[in-house]
Design an enzyme around this catalytic site. Structure first.
Site, PDB file in Angstrom:
ATOM      1  N   LYS A  87      14.966  35.888 -43.478  1.00  0.00           N
ATOM      2  CA  LYS A  87      14.741  36.847 -44.580  1.00  0.00           C
ATOM      3  C   LYS A  87      13.652  37.851 -44.200  1.00  0.00           C
ATOM      4  O   LYS A  87      13.731  39.028 -44.545  1.00  0.00           O
ATOM      5  CB  LYS A  87      14.335  36.104 -45.854  1.00  0.00           C
ATOM      6  CG  LYS A  87      15.445  35.250 -46.433  1.00  0.00           C
ATOM      7  CD  LYS A  87      16.178  35.941 -47.566  1.00  0.00           C
ATOM      8  CE  LYS A  87      17.493  35.239 -47.839  1.00  0.00           C
ATOM      9  NZ  LYS A  87      18.152  35.573 -49.080  1.00  0.00           N
ATOM     10  N   ASN A 132      27.130  30.948 -50.084  1.00  0.00           N
ATOM     11  CA  ASN A 132      26.888  31.089 -48.645  1.00  0.00           C
ATOM     12  C   ASN A 132      26.653  29.726 -48.018  1.00  0.00           C
ATOM     13  O   ASN A 132      26.226  28.814 -48.715  1.00  0.00           O
ATOM     14  CB  ASN A 132      25.622  31.936 -48.414  1.00  0.00           C
ATOM     15  CG  ASN A 132      25.788  33.341 -48.925  1.00  0.00           C
ATOM     16  OD1 ASN A 132      26.775  33.984 -48.652  1.00  0.00           O
ATOM     17  ND2 ASN A 132      24.807  33.811 -49.686  1.00  0.00           N
ATOM     18  N   ASP A 153      14.138  34.696 -54.988  1.00  0.00           N
ATOM     19  CA  ASP A 153      15.270  35.506 -54.546  1.00  0.00           C
ATOM     20  C   ASP A 153      16.606  34.933 -54.996  1.00  0.00           C
ATOM     21  O   ASP A 153      17.532  35.674 -55.315  1.00  0.00           O
ATOM     22  CB  ASP A 153      15.224  35.611 -53.018  1.00  0.00           C
ATOM     23  CG  ASP A 153      16.318  36.487 -52.479  1.00  0.00           C
ATOM     24  OD1 ASP A 153      16.535  37.567 -53.057  1.00  0.00           O
ATOM     25  OD2 ASP A 153      16.955  36.100 -51.482  1.00  0.00           O
ATOM     26  N   ASP A 154      16.714  33.610 -55.024  1.00  0.00           N
ATOM     27  CA  ASP A 154      18.009  33.009 -55.373  1.00  0.00           C
ATOM     28  C   ASP A 154      18.326  33.176 -56.847  1.00  0.00           C
ATOM     29  O   ASP A 154      19.488  33.313 -57.224  1.00  0.00           O
ATOM     30  CB  ASP A 154      18.016  31.530 -54.979  1.00  0.00           C
ATOM     31  CG  ASP A 154      17.717  31.388 -53.507  1.00  0.00           C
ATOM     32  OD1 ASP A 154      18.516  31.874 -52.700  1.00  0.00           O
ATOM     33  OD2 ASP A 154      16.638  30.858 -53.165  1.00  0.00           O
ATOM     34  N   ARG A 161      17.370  23.358 -50.695  1.00  0.00           N
ATOM     35  CA  ARG A 161      18.705  23.891 -51.025  1.00  0.00           C
ATOM     36  C   ARG A 161      18.952  25.101 -50.141  1.00  0.00           C
ATOM     37  O   ARG A 161      18.869  26.250 -50.562  1.00  0.00           O
ATOM     38  CB  ARG A 161      18.777  24.268 -52.512  1.00  0.00           C
ATOM     39  CG  ARG A 161      20.193  24.505 -53.019  1.00  0.00           C
ATOM     40  CD  ARG A 161      20.391  25.900 -53.579  1.00  0.00           C
ATOM     41  NE  ARG A 161      20.287  26.927 -52.545  1.00  0.00           N
ATOM     42  CZ  ARG A 161      20.386  28.231 -52.738  1.00  0.00           C
ATOM     43  NH1 ARG A 161      20.542  28.708 -53.938  1.00  0.00           N
ATOM     44  NH2 ARG A 161      20.290  29.100 -51.752  1.00  0.00           N
ATOM     45  N   GLU A 181      12.197  30.909 -51.827  1.00  0.00           N
ATOM     46  CA  GLU A 181      13.558  30.970 -51.295  1.00  0.00           C
ATOM     47  C   GLU A 181      14.137  29.576 -51.065  1.00  0.00           C
ATOM     48  O   GLU A 181      13.508  28.724 -50.429  1.00  0.00           O
ATOM     49  CB  GLU A 181      13.531  31.728 -49.958  1.00  0.00           C
ATOM     50  CG  GLU A 181      14.879  32.074 -49.389  1.00  0.00           C
ATOM     51  CD  GLU A 181      15.585  33.222 -50.101  1.00  0.00           C
ATOM     52  OE1 GLU A 181      14.953  34.267 -50.357  1.00  0.00           O
ATOM     53  OE2 GLU A 181      16.780  33.067 -50.405  1.00  0.00           O
ATOM     54  N   ASP A 182      15.328  29.370 -51.582  1.00  0.00           N
ATOM     55  CA  ASP A 182      16.111  28.162 -51.311  1.00  0.00           C
ATOM     56  C   ASP A 182      15.379  26.867 -51.683  1.00  0.00           C
ATOM     57  O   ASP A 182      15.430  25.868 -50.959  1.00  0.00           O
ATOM     58  CB  ASP A 182      16.622  28.165 -49.865  1.00  0.00           C
ATOM     59  CG  ASP A 182      17.714  29.219 -49.656  1.00  0.00           C
ATOM     60  OD1 ASP A 182      17.929  30.030 -50.580  1.00  0.00           O
ATOM     61  OD2 ASP A 182      18.336  29.246 -48.581  1.00  0.00           O
ATOM     62  N   TYR A 199      21.026  36.338 -39.714  1.00  0.00           N
ATOM     63  CA  TYR A 199      20.915  35.926 -41.110  1.00  0.00           C
ATOM     64  C   TYR A 199      22.259  35.348 -41.527  1.00  0.00           C
ATOM     65  O   TYR A 199      22.989  34.865 -40.672  1.00  0.00           O
ATOM     66  CB  TYR A 199      20.489  37.194 -41.867  1.00  0.00           C
ATOM     67  CG  TYR A 199      20.423  37.137 -43.341  1.00  0.00           C
ATOM     68  CD1 TYR A 199      19.538  36.292 -43.994  1.00  0.00           C
ATOM     69  CD2 TYR A 199      21.226  37.969 -44.107  1.00  0.00           C
ATOM     70  CE1 TYR A 199      19.476  36.280 -45.366  1.00  0.00           C
ATOM     71  CE2 TYR A 199      21.156  37.965 -45.484  1.00  0.00           C
ATOM     72  CZ  TYR A 199      20.287  37.119 -46.108  1.00  0.00           C
ATOM     73  OH  TYR A 199      20.221  37.121 -47.462  1.00  0.00           O
TER      74      TYR A 199
HETATM   75  O1  LIG Z   1      20.738  34.065 -47.755  1.00  0.00           O
HETATM   76  C1  LIG Z   1      21.680  34.625 -48.332  1.00  0.00           C
HETATM   77  O2  LIG Z   1      22.628  35.169 -47.771  1.00  0.00           O
HETATM   78  C2  LIG Z   1      21.655  34.683 -49.827  1.00  0.00           C
HETATM   79  C3  LIG Z   1      20.778  33.639 -50.363  1.00  0.00           C
HETATM   80  O3  LIG Z   1      19.602  33.847 -50.628  1.00  0.00           O
HETATM   81  C4  LIG Z   1      21.315  32.277 -50.467  1.00  0.00           C
HETATM   82  O4  LIG Z   1      22.532  32.085 -50.338  1.00  0.00           O
HETATM   83  O5  LIG Z   1      20.499  31.365 -50.685  1.00  0.00           O
HETATM   84 MG   LIG Z   2      18.469  32.030 -50.642  1.00  0.00          MG
END
Ligand SMILES: O=C([O-])CC(=O)C(=O)O
Ligand SMILES: [Mg+2]
Length: 529
Positions: A156, A399, A250-251, A138, A227-228, A85
């Site tokens: 994830k 990140n 989650d973001d 993203r 996510e993203d 991850y």
């Molecule tokens: O994945 C990770 O470490 C945290 C997160 O959701 C991101 O940065 O988009």
């Molecule tokens: Mg994310």
């Protein structure tokens, strides 16, 4: 049996199993154990040149033997999580096509838009309980990675299994391949995704709508994690679907709860109440404004009215301090904008009011980065902050490591060791907290599923944040429990989230199903059947 990663045991098939299944000859004669298999794979990892190759090796292991993969991860979370991850998954997404081997999860591409229900009908998916979906636009702070973004749902969901004990047959990574605007990916002859500019607007919305409708029909009660997705889509999809599908982003929400929980832990350490903090937030995209809104809720819970709560937060984005006279602010930023008349008396040169000017004038006690801009927390900014407060709280959250706003060692050096520092990715610097969503989303998902929740409410995320902030630390100067405790963290958060689901009227399971022992009993551990 050998070809399916969910049933394969490799050399650990016993003599009796080899008899019954006709596996003699297909395996070498030695009968191994899970422990000996872990030792063999560890030796390979030790001998590899770099983390990217370790990542690729682990992906292949996951696709050949899921129990062994998860047992290896479980045996050493602090070492394996950063390989499976963040931060390594970032490069895994950028180079996804190069290391493509076997399919995992579903690629729902725009040209297949009329086939979504057919694709989901596969009986192999009957057990699915948790979906993580991305459109790859993203990816962490790395921008548009197109189909390579699939690395994120895969990573994830590995964490859902590792931390929340969701069985590998119950998780489903999905990549909505609507094209990519990343020309380097599109022009790469090895690129595995759909070579087309991104579909946008009404066509994009219709595609996602068809996807959600198909998921809803096929998997009632499934938990879906967005996510993203890029900023505007991230907000729009969350708001459009959170009432129709058990889902969260989650973001926006996971990052917010993680940052809020860690900040609550930090002020326990400094002894200064939340309502006294002056908070500067750098980066007001999906993650940044999500953090701000959750902090507003936390400040209200601590006794302020909403106007006073918003007065504790200053948001700085690409164009500088977010002010209410800036034309066409997106709604999330408009809610955070400060009145330009407040700047009377500020010392600054004319022109754009950047992070440094904001820090010099606001004298923040808390500085949070969600900008994806490497090095944005430079020495002048940090020294100015340290001059104005005894124990600066500084969280460069972006990140992977290549996008972090600062290196934590620099933050400690520039503040004479007075700062309480938290980073999004692990840096391995003593006393620095890893403020990553992995502390929140597995527990939120586990709690929501245990409660049979029909929605994930803001209150459930606040319960998660408050629980995280109260768990105590590793005793090494960091603010949160150690990575080795992530399973216990997820369970504690799940219990609090499930209880909040009951209070919020969204739970469908009876209260006695929500006790810690009952939830713990559902958590899968990687051992062979
Ligand atoms: O994945 C990770 O470490 C945290 C997160 O959701 C991101 O940065 O988009
Ligand atoms: Mg994310």
């Amino acid at each position: 049996m050998l070809a399916d990663p969910l049933t394969n045991k490799g050399t650990a098939f016993t003599a009796a199993e080899r008899d019954a299944l006709g596996l003699h000859g297909l395996l070498p004669p030695h009968v191994g154990t899970l422990d000996s298999q872990i030792a063999r794979r560890r030796r390979v990892l030790d001998g590899m040149a770099d983390d990217f190759h370790r990542y690729a090796f682990l992906r292949e292991l996951q696709d050949s033997n899921e129990v062994l993969f998860h047992a290896l991860v479980q045996a050493d979370l602090p070492r394996l999580l950063p390989l499976v991850y963040t931060p390594t998954v970032g490069e895994g997404c950028e180079r996804f096509s190069e290391i493509w081997r076997r399919p995992r999860g579903l690629f729902l591409s725009y040209p297949n838009r009329t086939r979504i229900a057919d694709i989901l009908a596969d009986p192999a998916l009957d057990r699915v309980k948790v979906i993580v979906v991305s459109d790859g636009e993203r990816i962490l702070g790395l921008g548009d990675q197109g189909a390579g973004g699939m690395g994120i749902p895969i990573g994830k969901l590995a964490l859902y299994t590792a931390c929340a004990g969701i069985h590998p047959a119950e998780v489903l990574p999905i990549l909505l391949d609507v094209g990519t605007d990343n020309a380097a990916r599109r022009d790469d002859p090895l690129y595995v995704g759909w070579r087309n500019p991104r579909i946008r607007g009404a066509e994009y919305d219709a595609f996602v709508e068809d996807f959600v409708a198909a998921v809803h029909a096929r998997f009632p009660g499934v938990l879906l994690q967005w996510e993203d997705f890029a900023g505007k889509n991230a907000y729009d999809l969350l708001e459009r679907y959170r009432g129709r599908l058990l889902s969260f982003n989650d973001d926006i929400q996971g990052t917010a709860a993680t940052a809020t929980g860690t900040l609550l832990a930090a002020i326990r350490r400094t002894g200064q109440p939340l309502t006294d903090q002056r908070i500067v937030l750098f980066g007001a995209g999906a993650a940044g404004s999500g953090i701000a809104e959750m902090l507003v809720r936390a400040l209200i819970a601590a006794g302020l009215d909403e106007a006073a709560a918003r007065q504790r937060i200053w948001a700085v984005d690409r164009d500088g301090l977010v002010l209410s006279d800036i034309p066409r602010l997106p709604p999330q930023q408009a809610a955070l904008a400060r009145d330009p008349t407040e700047l009377a008396g500020w010392t600054m040169a004319p022109g754009r009011i950047g992070l440094l000017e904001t820090v010099v004038n606001v004298r923040p006690t808390v500085l949070i980065g969600a900008s994806g801009q490497m090095g944005a927390f430079g020495e002048p900014v940090i020294r100015a902050m340290a001059a104005g407060c005894e124990r600066p709280v500084i969280f460069p959250l972006s990140n992977p490591i290549s996008r972090a706003e600062a290196h934590p060692a620099d933050l400690l050096a520039w503040t004479g060791g007075r700062a309480l520092v938290g980073t999004g990715s692990p840096f391995g610097v003593a006393g620095v907290t890893q403020v990553n969503n992995v502390y929140i989303f597995p527990g939120v998902g586990l709690g929501a599923l245990a409660a049979g929740a029909t929605a994930v409410t803001d209150g459930m995320f606040m319960a998660a944040a408050e629980t995280l902030g109260s768990l105590g630390d590793a005793g090494d100067g960091s603010l949160l429990p150690p990575i080795t405790a992530l399973r216990a963290v997820a369970l504690r958060i799940a219990v609090a989230v499930a209880a909040q689901a009951v209070r919020d009227g969204v739970a469908t399971m009876p209260a006695d199903a929500l006790a810690a022992e009952r939830i713990a009993a559902q958590m899968w551990l990687p051992v062979y059947d």
